[in-house]
Design an enzyme around this catalytic site. Structure first.
Site, PDB file in Angstrom:
ATOM      1  CG  HIS A  12      -1.745  -0.984   0.926  1.00 37.97           C
ATOM      2  ND1 HIS A  12      -2.940  -1.136   1.862  1.00 37.97           N
ATOM      3  CD2 HIS A  12      -1.975  -2.108   0.301  1.00 37.97           C
ATOM      4  CE1 HIS A  12      -3.757  -2.053   1.888  1.00 37.97           C
ATOM      5  NE2 HIS A  12      -3.396  -2.520   0.907  1.00 37.97           N
TER       6      HIS A  12
ATOM      7  CD  GLU B 279      -2.018   4.348   3.516  1.00 36.42           C
ATOM      8  OE1 GLU B 279      -3.284   4.374   3.499  1.00 36.42           O
ATOM      9  OE2 GLU B 279      -1.908   3.358   2.518  1.00 36.42           O
TER      10      GLU B 279
ATOM     11  CB  CYS C 178      -6.590  -0.499   5.272  1.00 38.37           C
ATOM     12  SG  CYS C 178      -4.865  -0.953   5.526  1.00 38.37           S
TER      13      CYS C 178
ATOM     14  CB  CYS D 250      -1.914   1.697   5.889  1.00 37.00           C
ATOM     15  SG  CYS D 250      -1.286   0.831   4.753  1.00 37.00           S
TER      16      CYS D 250
END
Length: 149
Positions: free
Chosen positions: A56, A58, A86, A89
Site C-alpha cells: 500500500h 502508506e 486501512c 497501514c
C-alpha cells in the site's frame, strides 16, 4: 504571512502519487511524508506491480521515510494520504510513532476509523482534506475497471 506549505499543498502532492498509481493500473492511492515543510518520502500503491498485498502507498512511504531519516520512528513527521488508512497501514503508522496523519477520502467499510483501529497516542488523525478530488479519482478508476471487464 501564511505559509504556502499547508495541508492542501501537501495533499496535492499525494494526489499526484495517486494519479501515478492510476496510470499503472493500481488502485489510485498516494502518500507523501513531510518533515519541516519538506517532502521526505512519496509513494503510491504497488500491490499489482509487486504482487504484494502489503504494498500500500502508506507502507511504501513509511519505509522510504525511515530510510531517509536513518531510523524507524517518524516523530515530527506528517503523512498525507489520499484515502483513509486501512487497519494494516494504521498498525504500521502506530509503530512508526508518526506525529500526524492527514487523509483525503474516508473509507467507511475498511478504514481505520470505521474499524476503530488505534493509532499511537501521540498521533493526530485528520480527514477530509481534498476528499472530493481523492474520491473522484477512486470512482473513476473503478468505473473504468468495470467497463474493461
Amino acid at each position: 504571512m501564511k505559509s504556502p506549505f499547508d495541508d492542501t499543498y501537501f495533499m496535492k502532492k499525494a494526489l499526484q502519487e495517486a494519479e501515478a498509481a492510476f496510470d499503472k493500473g493500481e488502485i489510485p492511492v498516494g502518500a507523501v511524508i513531510v518533515a519541516n515543510d519538506r517532502v521526505i518520502a512519496r509513494a503510491h500503491n504497488l500491490t499489482e506491480m509487486l504482487n504484494d498485498v502489503t504494498a500500500h502507498a502508506e507502507m511504501q512511504a513509511i519505509t522510504a521515510a525511515a530510510n531517509f531519516l536513518g531510523g524507524k520512528y517518524l516523530n515530527n513527521c506528517t503523512m498525507y494520504v489520499t484515502l483513509e488508512p486501512c487497519q494494516m497501514c494504521a498498525g504500521a503508522l502506530y509503530w512508526s510513532q508518526i506525529s500526524r496523519v492527514v487523509y483525503g477520502a474516508s473509507d467507511k467499510e475498511r478504514g481505520c476509523v470505521a474499524l476503530n483501529t488505534k493509532l499511537h497516542p501521540k498521533t493526530k488523525l485528520e480527514g477530509g482534506v481534498m476528499a472530493d478530488e481523492a474520491s473522484q479519482l477512486l470512482k473513476r478508476f473503478f468505473i473504468e475497471k468495470r467497463n474493461l471487464n
